[in-house]
Scaffold this active site. Structure first.
Site, PDB file in Angstrom:
ATOM      1  CG  HIS A 154      -2.190  -1.216   0.695  1.00  0.00           C
ATOM      2  ND1 HIS A 154      -1.968  -2.608   0.919  1.00  0.00           N
ATOM      3  CD2 HIS A 154      -3.137  -0.543   0.989  1.00  0.00           C
ATOM      4  CE1 HIS A 154      -2.974  -3.128   0.469  1.00  0.00           C
ATOM      5  NE2 HIS A 154      -4.143  -1.764   0.672  1.00  0.00           N
ATOM      6  NE  ARG A 556      -6.710  -6.339  -2.184  1.00  0.00           N
ATOM      7  CZ  ARG A 556      -6.773  -5.066  -1.680  1.00  0.00           C
ATOM      8  NH1 ARG A 556      -7.929  -5.052  -1.255  1.00  0.00           N
ATOM      9  NH2 ARG A 556      -6.431  -3.892  -1.838  1.00  0.00           N
ATOM     10  CD  GLU A 677     -12.452  -4.024   0.472  1.00  0.00           C
ATOM     11  OE1 GLU A 677     -11.105  -3.628   1.174  1.00  0.00           O
ATOM     12  OE2 GLU A 677     -12.924  -4.928  -0.413  1.00  0.00           O
ATOM     13  CG  ASP A 718     -12.647   0.609   1.353  1.00  0.00           C
ATOM     14  OD1 ASP A 718     -12.360   1.846   0.023  1.00  0.00           O
ATOM     15  OD2 ASP A 718     -12.016  -0.173   1.079  1.00  0.00           O
ATOM     16  NE  ARG A 756      -4.849  -3.144  13.758  1.00  0.00           N
ATOM     17  CZ  ARG A 756      -3.692  -2.715  14.315  1.00  0.00           C
ATOM     18  NH1 ARG A 756      -2.533  -3.035  13.998  1.00  0.00           N
ATOM     19  NH2 ARG A 756      -3.487  -1.883  14.748  1.00  0.00           N
ATOM     20  NE  ARG A 889      -6.268   1.818  -5.290  1.00  0.00           N
ATOM     21  CZ  ARG A 889      -6.911   0.750  -5.126  1.00  0.00           C
ATOM     22  NH1 ARG A 889      -7.745   0.014  -4.263  1.00  0.00           N
ATOM     23  NH2 ARG A 889      -6.983  -0.339  -6.191  1.00  0.00           N
TER      24      ARG A 889
END
Length: 1054
Positions: A154, A556, A677, A718, A756, A889
């Site tokens: 990320h 994913r 989410e 999210d 997290r 995002r």
């Protein structure tokens, strides 16, 4: 907004911390005097003093004077040229970074010096035994614990990897400088090294000039393993083992690993078109390559240490068998080399006879018919793997050349009267010039024969004598197989044919462990256990933890992409459009196909590129299997059919690949993990899992293939963006309760996977606090959790901090298992939470989603639009091209508000909810909940931590300078809401002021402000200029440097 190191220690020694900050600050100041001149350094000091004075006035409550000083500061900054602004931003940013390095160093230092660290294994084991847990229960629970830390790519790590390395070197120098035995000259040398490092940092461009690729991101994750976790794991496991032995009388079993590691880097394709099936395969192979490379280094070192002769009969027999095998191999090698030298001599003799241009098809062997060979050509590897492995300067030239030489199986031959060559080693059919042919012969002679003799000089064979050290013989054989394993992986990375015999390389962890454990058992039986428990035990523990892949790669993908793929299949088979069916029809179709034994996808199917990519991903998953890959995570999951769709695509790919191979696919099937989410999906999570487990095929599949363990992931990012932090926290708590209840109903165990982020707005916060506040029964010895972006470097970048973090994970999970957190004392508390959550969510959504002015206000008041220029991640900032908040995002959403110090997503709505409950007379009840319910207490504490970092005056400055007049009222309302939130959080916690219970954090924040506030004000000034001149690249660079500086000062990004 939690600091990146809040877990490490509660207190630090401010005297020594201030000394180190002063040392680093003075060194930076001296360097700046040399680099930019005394006059500008004096200007920097003037700005720092102005900012410090304004902070002092504000802390003393003299608001008017503080505002005057801040206006003077803003005026000084507005007069700066872009060159001056850039220098100021860089200088203050680097100082904040150096302060952060010193802070981390002193947290670690305090932890090392404490006789009994809080939350350590020794501390928690003692507490549990004192609380009535039996030694046997404690021992068994620790040995059965399964925690997996999943590193993700990320985009929240703002520092370039080059600078991260330099920061680590400074941390090591500070550590060395603490040694009490250093003489005056040694200390001077440390100072000189610090000067060199800081000078190097100043002269290095802090901005990434291009986006990283997914492979770059994966390499960064692998480097964390190499630089830190590789050293930390044996130390951590020794701590666990020693604490167990102290409190239960039994050490940790040698191959027991309470913690393992996973990765999303190169596997997370959700919204990232740059992560392809080929990228996933390459990253998986690269991870294996690095694991083998690290093992080779360790075995080399171990061979030097284990020089003893005494061993068990079993090891002696193995050593003799290896020597006999080597002896036979030596005879064969001698014969082959003699023949090769003869061939080489013949080649040199006929070089002058070669024509300048060879006839057509001369590059083909003589047995080729009609220009086509009956045998596969041996291709020379292309440049792909070189680029993959050399980027960022990680050279392994010798390994690649070894790989190339190992593929050339036959040398050019010639005989009297022959005018053709039987060499074929080029991908290009036009390979027909004598120069190229001679080049290939030279490559063969130099790389194959030359390397062989050089290797003998470098590492001569052990003499075959009766008294030879048997451990060295066995470990030498292990090294040989590891080197062949590495060579094989290099060939696979280059998409080259690989003919290495399976018995000559390692494929599984058990194969590598077998000889190591044999050595260990031999040493224990011969009275040299003290040696066995040293470097050899460390290597066995590394192999048990990291396996053959270092970190198993999760895949994913978003649920809609799977539905589109099955749509394409059902339409091709004239079965209709899958996505238009209702849920029951989908489940009936999927279950029927899952029970079948034939592939569903026809080999001849033609599909769109997006669908083909999904199918290719499942094919790669089938080829790699569960030995290399971990879980398949379905983002935005909302129905049982989302899970079964992935199971079907996985089963279909495995059937196809197995049929082509003529044997079963390697490893087992991947775990399929739904990720819930949004608030809506979290509310339905329990019913989805219950529906899945009610399907006989699925339940039996979980029992048979996954040891009766269902994994479910819950997303914090999210859900927080969807409904606000307070509502998200409550919905996540209830969703976990529902999932646990559904699994218990069917007798299935559950592992919860927590997605997290680093910031509190995305579920971040101290690890210990987070785990201890989970619902009872949700942590039963198993846990998976992501660590993202800057948190990976902060928590695991140094071996000492990594060891501490691993201990915290272990002890927190242990406590949550043996002493689960308390339930809400009474039903009224749950009802009260529902009321607060409802009001909080309504207020949050009324501002963020329903106020038509909010989106424009957000874009004006924050640098959100400019964050994309940072080049910190390979994926786009939006899932779709829409400009609304919904498709933005979560990371840039949090990142933008962190920059302005308003950190709005982490607290918006909380004040409204708490105020509503207090006005109904529930204040005392809320105070009781805070004292007695761990979940509620941790939620309030994290919000208080965020509020302690928020700064109303800085947020107001952004609004007044950047926001249109007609939207400034919205900003005033939100600032008032922040004040309301602070008021009610303090009332419920019983504190007199924010961060009263965390004085260390409060002081650290205050220390940063004289450098952080000017960077914020400078960012406002540069944003004003840039929005009038979008194409000003110099101004853009200055803005990006201010973003770096604020992230360093806040110790967080998104």
């Amino acid at each position: 907004m939690t600091d990146t190191t809040d877990d490490i220690a509660e207190e630090i020694s401010f005297q020594s911390f201030d000394d180190d900050c002063k040392l680093l600050g003075n060194l930076l100041n001296d360097i700046l005097q040399r680099e930019v001149g005394t006059a500008f350094v004096e200007k920097l000091e003037k700005i720092r003093i102005l900012a410090q004075s304004a902070c002092n006035m504000r802390q003393a409550g003299i608001e008017e004077m503080a505002e005057i000083l801040e206006k003077q500061l803003a005026s000084e900054l507005s007069k700066m040229t872009l060159e001056e602004a850039q220098t100021l931003a860089r200088a203050f940013s680097h100082y904040l970074t150096l302060m952060g390095i010193a802070e981390t160093h002193h947290r670690v230092r305090r932890g090392v010096n404490m006789a009994l660290s809080a939350k350590s294994c020794d501390d928690i084991f003692h507490q549990l035994l004192q609380g009535g847990v039996s030694p046997n229960d404690l021992y068994n629970t620790v040995c059965k614990q399964e925690v997996e830390i999943v590193l993700t790519a990320h985009p929240t790590q703002i520092n370039r990897r080059t600078l991260q390395y330099k920061h680590i070197k400074i941390a090591h120098l500070l550590d060395y400088n603490d040694r009490p035995d250093l003489g005056h000259e040694d200390r001077e040398m440390v100072i000189e090294d610090l000067v060199r490092e800081i000078t190097s940092i100043w002269q290095t461009d802090e901005l990434r000039r291009q986006k990283p690729t997914p492979v770059d991101e994966a390499r960064a994750g692998l480097n964390i393993v190499e630089q830190s976790l590789w050293k930390a794991i044996p130390h951590y496991l020794r701590r666990v083992s020693n604490a167990l032995k102290k409190h239960t009388g039994k050490p940790l079993p040698l191959t027991c690993t309470p913690i393992k590691f996973g990765s999303w880097m190169g596997g997370d394709r959700d919204g990232n078109p740059n992560v392809t099936a080929k990228v996933t395969k390459d990253v998986s192979l690269l991870s294996r390559w690095m694991a083998i490379d690290l093992y080779i280094r360790e075995v080399d070192s171990l061979r030097f240490e284990l020089s003893m002769k005494r061993c068990s009969d079993k090891l002696s027999r193995l050593a003799h068998a290896i020597l006999e095998g080597d002896n036979n191999e030596t005879h064969r090698e001698h014969w082959n080399q003699s023949e090769s030298r003869s061939q080489s001599k013949n080649q040199s003799q006929m070089t002058s006879l070669l024509p300048s241009k060879l006839p057509a098809r001369a590059h083909l062997p003589s047995f080729a018919v009609n220009g086509q060979s009956d045998h596969p050509r041996l291709d020379i590897p292309g440049p792909d793997y070189n680029q993959l492995n050399h980027k960022d300067g990680k050279s392994s030239t010798s390994n690649v050349s070894n790989a190339r030489s190992s593929k050339i199986r036959s040398s050019p031959t010639s005989s009297a009267g022959s005018n053709t060559s039987s060499v074929s080693m080029s991908r290009s059919p036009s390979f027909n010039s004598s120069q190229q042919l001679l080049a290939q012969r030279k490559l063969f002679a130099e790389s194959h024969i030359g390397r062989s003799s050089f290797q003998k000089l470098l590492e001569p064979k052990l003499p075959h004598l009766p008294g030879i050290a048997p451990y060295r013989v066995v470990l030498g054989n292990v090294k040989d197989k590891l080197q062949k394993t590495r060579r094989r992986l290099e060939l696979l990375l280059e998409d080259c044919p690989c003919e290495i015999d399976p018995s000559d390389y390692y494929e599984t962890t058990d194969q590598l462990l077998e000889p190591l454990l044999l050595c260990y058992e031999s040493m224990q039986s011969c009275g040299t256990g003290v040696l066995a428990d040293g470097q050899l035990a460390d290597l066995i523990r590394r192999v048990s933890t990291f396996g053959m892949v270092l970190m198993k790669l999760d895949l994913r993908q978003e649920s809609s992409r799977h539905a589109e793929t099955i749509d394409a299949i059902t339409r091709y088979l004239d079965m209709g459009t899958y996505s238009e069916w209702d849920e029951e029809n989908k489940l009936e179709f999927l279950t029927r196909e899952l029970k079948g034994k034939r592939p569903l996808v026809p080999p001849s199917i033609e599909v769109a590129p997006d669908v083909r990519e999904v199918l290719d991903t499942f094919r790669i998953a089938a080829e790699l299997g569960s030995d290399s890959l971990g879980a398949y995570v379905i983002s935005m999951a909302s129905n049982a059919s989302d899970v079964l769709a992935v199971e079907l695509l996985q089963k279909d790919a495995r059937l196809t690949v197995s049929g082509e191979l003529g044997r079963p696919c390697p490893g087992g099937t991947l775990r399929v993990v739904p990720l819930f989410e949004t608030v809506k999906d979290l509310r339905g999570a329990g019913s989805v899992i219950k529906k899945l487990l009610s399907i006989d095929w699925y339940r039996q599949h979980i029992i048979k293939n996954h040891n009766g363990q269902q994994e479910v992931m819950v997303g914090y990012s999210d859900s927080g963006k969807d409904a606000g932090r307070f509502t998200a926290a409550w919905e996540l708590y209830k969703a976990q309760e529902d999932v646990v209840a559904a699994c218990n109903e069917y007798g299935i165990m559950v592992t919860l996977f927590h997605g997290r982020g680093g910031s509190i707005g995305r579920g971040g916060g101290p690890t210990y606090l987070a785990i201890q506040s989970q619902p009872p029964g949700s942590v039963m010895g198993t846990l998976r959790s992501t660590e993202q972006g800057e948190m990976v470097q902060a928590k695991f970048g140094l071996p000492q901090t990594a060891v501490r973090q691993l201990e915290i994970y272990t002890t927190a999970v242990l406590l949550a298992t043996l002493r689960p957190p308390l339930q809400p004392r009474e039903e009224k508390w749950r009802n009260l939470m529902e009321d607060i959550s409802k009001i909080s969510c309504q207020y949050y959504r009324s501002v963020v989603y329903e106020n038509p002015e909010f989106l424009s206000y957000f874009n004006e008041a924050t640098p959100q639009a400019e964050l994309g220029f940072l080049n910190i991640g390979s994926r786009p900032t939006r899932r779709k091209s829409s400009t609304g908040i919904g498709h933005l995002r979560a990371i840039p959403w949090i990142f933008a508000w962190t920059q302005t110090r308003f950190v709005l997503p982490a607290w918006l709505g909380v004040g409204a909810g708490l105020k509503g409950a207090c006005e109904k007379g529930e204040t005392e009840e809320l105070k009781a909940m805070y004292k007695e319910w761990p979940f509620f207490q941790s939620t309030i504490d994290l919000i208080e931590m965020v509020l302690g970092k928020a700064d109303i005056s800085i947020a107001k400055h952004y609004d007044e300078a950047l926001v249109s007049e007609n939207r400034q009222e919205l900003g005033r309302q939100l600032r008032n809401e922040l004040i309301t939130t602070e008021k009610f959080v303090i009332v419920i916690s019983g504190h007199d002021k924010l961060l009263q219970s965390n004085r260390t954090l409060r002081r650290l924040i205050e220390n940063r402000l004289p450098f952080l506030n000017p960077i914020n004000m400078l960012q406002v000034e540069i944003l004003k200029r840039l929005r009038c001149d979008d194409d000003n690249l110099k101004a853009r660079d200055v803005l990006l440097i201010t973003i770096n500086g604020i992230a360093a000062g806040m110790r967080n990004t998104g």
